[in-house]
Design a protein around this motif. Sequence first.
Motif, short mmCIF file in Angstrom:
data_model
loop_
_atom_site.label_atom_id
_atom_site.label_comp_id
_atom_site.label_asym_id
_atom_site.label_seq_id
_atom_site.Cartn_x
_atom_site.Cartn_y
_atom_site.Cartn_z
N VAL A 55 -5.24 -8.94 -5.50
CA VAL A 55 -5.37 -7.64 -4.68
C VAL A 55 -4.44 -7.33 -3.79
CG1 VAL A 55 -6.65 -7.50 -1.88
CG2 VAL A 55 -7.41 -8.71 -3.19
N ALA A 56 -3.45 -7.16 -3.71
CA ALA A 56 -2.52 -6.69 -3.45
C ALA A 56 -1.76 -5.58 -4.72
CB ALA A 56 -0.85 -7.76 -2.32
N ASN A 57 -1.46 -6.70 -5.87
CA ASN A 57 -1.67 -5.64 -7.12
C ASN A 57 -2.53 -4.18 -7.39
OD1 ASN A 57 0.51 -6.78 -7.53
ND2 ASN A 57 -0.46 -8.47 -8.69
N ARG A 58 -3.80 -5.04 -7.38
CA ARG A 58 -4.80 -3.38 -6.55
C ARG A 58 -3.97 -3.04 -5.87
NH1 ARG A 58 -10.69 -6.04 -6.61
NH2 ARG A 58 -10.83 -3.67 -7.33
N LEU A 59 -4.38 -2.95 -4.61
CA LEU A 59 -3.83 -2.01 -3.63
C LEU A 59 -2.64 -1.08 -3.97
CD1 LEU A 59 -4.68 -3.92 0.15
CD2 LEU A 59 -5.96 -1.11 -1.43
N VAL A 60 -1.67 -1.85 -4.33
CA VAL A 60 0.21 -1.11 -4.11
C VAL A 60 0.34 -0.62 -6.31
CG1 VAL A 60 2.61 -1.81 -4.91
CG2 VAL A 60 1.04 -3.09 -3.30
N THR A 79 -2.27 1.40 -7.47
CA THR A 79 -3.16 2.86 -7.36
C THR A 79 -2.44 3.12 -6.58
OG1 THR A 79 -4.43 2.00 -6.20
CG2 THR A 79 -4.46 1.92 -7.65
N HIS A 80 -2.04 2.91 -5.05
CA HIS A 80 -1.64 4.39 -3.46
C HIS A 80 -0.31 3.54 -3.32
CE1 HIS A 80 -5.70 3.94 -3.27
NE2 HIS A 80 -5.99 3.10 -2.99
N ASP A 81 0.66 4.68 -2.95
CA ASP A 81 1.75 4.42 -2.97
C ASP A 81 2.16 4.50 -1.25
OD1 ASP A 81 1.36 7.49 -1.89
OD2 ASP A 81 3.00 7.88 -2.70
N ARG A 82 1.30 4.79 -0.02
CA ARG A 82 1.20 4.50 1.18
C ARG A 82 0.20 3.95 1.25
NH1 ARG A 82 2.84 10.94 3.11
NH2 ARG A 82 5.04 10.94 2.29
N LEU A 83 0.38 2.87 2.57
CA LEU A 83 -0.27 1.53 2.83
C LEU A 83 -0.24 1.93 4.69
CD1 LEU A 83 -0.33 -0.64 0.26
CD2 LEU A 83 -2.33 1.38 0.76
N ALA A 84 -1.22 1.61 5.13
CA ALA A 84 -0.96 1.61 6.42
C ALA A 84 -1.98 0.43 6.61
CB ALA A 84 -1.61 2.70 7.22
N ILE A 115 2.57 -7.76 0.53
CA ILE A 115 2.05 -6.34 -0.16
C ILE A 115 3.62 -5.65 0.65
CG2 ILE A 115 0.92 -3.59 1.37
CD1 ILE A 115 -1.50 -5.48 1.10
N GLY A 116 4.11 -5.89 1.36
CA GLY A 116 5.17 -4.80 1.71
C GLY A 116 6.48 -4.88 0.46
N TYR A 117 6.58 -6.09 0.86
CA TYR A 117 7.80 -5.98 -0.42
C TYR A 117 7.17 -5.80 -2.38
CZ TYR A 117 6.36 -10.77 -3.44
OH TYR A 117 5.43 -11.45 -4.21
N LYS A 118 6.27 -5.67 -2.72
CA LYS A 118 5.16 -5.06 -3.56
C LYS A 118 6.34 -3.72 -3.40
CE LYS A 118 3.79 -9.26 -5.52
NZ LYS A 118 1.98 -9.42 -6.90
N GLN A 119 5.50 -3.50 -2.65
CA GLN A 119 5.68 -1.69 -2.29
C GLN A 119 7.48 -1.00 -2.51
OE1 GLN A 119 3.37 0.64 -2.92
NE2 GLN A 119 2.32 1.39 -1.28
N ARG A 120 7.60 -1.99 -1.93
CA ARG A 120 9.66 -1.41 -1.45
C ARG A 120 9.56 -1.49 -3.40
NH1 ARG A 120 9.87 -4.21 2.72
NH2 ARG A 120 10.08 -6.30 1.70
N THR A 138 15.99 -3.68 -1.00
CA THR A 138 15.39 -4.89 -2.04
C THR A 138 15.48 -5.57 -0.97
OG1 THR A 138 17.64 -5.11 -0.63
CG2 THR A 138 18.01 -4.17 -2.84
N ASN A 139 14.42 -6.90 -1.54
CA ASN A 139 13.39 -7.36 -1.20
C ASN A 139 14.00 -8.20 -0.13
OD1 ASN A 139 10.72 -9.14 -0.65
ND2 ASN A 139 10.98 -10.35 -2.37
N THR A 140 15.48 -8.78 -0.65
CA THR A 140 16.52 -9.81 0.40
C THR A 140 17.69 -9.39 -0.14
OG1 THR A 140 16.28 -10.92 -1.72
CG2 THR A 140 14.95 -11.78 -0.11
N SER A 141 18.66 -9.55 0.83
CA SER A 141 20.05 -9.30 1.01
C SER A 141 20.78 -9.74 0.04
CB SER A 141 20.25 -9.69 1.97
OG SER A 141 20.48 -10.56 2.66
N ARG A 142 22.16 -9.68 -0.18
CA ARG A 142 22.57 -9.81 -1.04
C ARG A 142 23.80 -11.28 -0.76
NH1 ARG A 142 22.42 -6.37 -5.92
NH2 ARG A 142 22.40 -4.18 -5.07
N GLY A 143 23.40 -11.49 0.57
CA GLY A 143 24.43 -12.56 1.25
C GLY A 143 23.71 -13.72 1.03
N ASP A 144 22.45 -13.88 0.49
CA ASP A 144 22.27 -14.99 0.59
C ASP A 144 22.72 -15.81 -0.41
OD1 ASP A 144 20.54 -14.09 2.68
OD2 ASP A 144 18.26 -13.39 1.55
N GLY A 145 22.99 -17.32 0.20
CA GLY A 145 23.45 -18.72 -1.04
C GLY A 145 24.83 -17.84 -0.68
#
Length: 500
Positions: free
Chosen positions: A334-339, A341-346, A377-382, A458-465
């Motif tokens: 479902v998230a792939n179908r939304l992301v 086809t649409h660049d702005r989701l609320a 949806i949040g990280y795939k849109q980013r 980015t999805n996560t910071s580079r400082g993890d780990g």
Amino acid sequence: MFQKCRRWRAWCGAVGRSTAFRFTVDPSPSQVVVLARHAGASRFAFNQCLALVKEALDEKRQSGSVVPWSGFDLINAFNSWKTSAAAGRRFVVDSAGSAEVVVTGLSWRAQVCQQVCEEAAVDLGRALTAWADSRGGKRPGRRVGFPTFKRKSRTRPSFRIRCKTTKAGRASIRVGDPTAGPRSVCLPRIGVLRVREDTRRLRRMIRTGRAHIRYATVSCRAGRWTITVTVEAAGLHPACQHPPRPDPDGGGGWVGVDRGLAALVVAADTSGRQVLRVDDAPRPLRAALPRLRRLSRQLSRKQRGSRNRAEAAARLGRAHHHVANVRRHFLHKVANRLVKTHDRLALEDLHTAGLLRNRRLAAAISDAGWADLARIIGYKQRWRGGQATSAPRWYPSTRMCSACRIIGPALPLSVRIFRCDECGHEADRDVNAAVNLAVWAEQHHAQTRDPEARGPVTNTSRGDGSGQRPRAGETSPDDGGTPPPRTSVTAGTPEKGDAS
């Protein structure tokens, strides 16, 4: 064209995204023992580091000694302890009869990869930092408790190994090694692990320099071992990203996404046109509930501590794991179908934890996975250069008329058609809420974060780990890969986000 490619390669080399590839391990009986040994070493190192912290806290109250707190300090403290007499010693008696104490330290420390213990110390350092920040008010959300010891019976077997590169350029973690076959992952001190899934995509990205392995996490859930290879990959190819909008663009093109129970997702734009409706959600928990109840009854009838009870608990765990996998797979679709086809989701900031207090709807809300869908949806849109924003939790999207913007009375869940008493507008309840979310996002466009204006996210910071984090090169088109402040409404009383 050549200059554009060079500029894009330079941008990909400077900015990356963190993503993971999960594979199911098919270990041999001897490898199961080795994996369990490493998971036990990780748990032991975490508990021992926590014991050292508590001892240092007690000594600090008396003599003011230094307490190891960060991951680096905990690694040094554990390395010093594991070779001391407190970790292990033995008595040696010679032929003359004289006894001597020989310090051995941890006798089994050479049987496991030392990075496992180091990463456990890093995890404890993060937990201590989170507790301190939460106590000091620096961390939003619920209060974080002080770390506790991990129990073998309640802790999921898991450990993490960093990827190091030798001077010859050979990585310690290798995917699809030529000597082991394409469906394999090689880990230091463990060897080659056979995996069931194809690793072609990951091998292609690593071979072309578009991804670099950061670390690998091996865990066991429901009796099945999996390995998650976390890589730092380049941003998606421009052909896979949304085209940039002109500046200024007027703030249009928003699509509201309403999450509910009768229909999992209903998406509509500001004009009232419905662009997506998902009514065929699998509802895996409801489908598997008879089997889960039967397995739960079988578990309760077994004697505690017996082997039959352990086998019954394993069967129940596998059933719950299957339910979670079915739900997660559908949410990604479902998230792939939304992301795509649409660049702005609320979306609406639903208070899922509060809604679960309703005992009549708790099972259905948990089965829908609203919070997980918003996160995906949040990280795939980013990744695709789009925007995803959340309306305030008290925004009355269900009660407001999308035509005249008048807020009406609360609607029970049985009412599926919205009717406005002022203008006579009638619409589907979910479509009306989705339109209101799109209108709110368009009106508050200036307050939302624009990844195109402030640089890629980015999805996560580079400082993890722990350890160094390499950069990644370019990619290709076929590579996959706190609540907001309350805002006032023009009329009426704000309403808490409901389960529509």
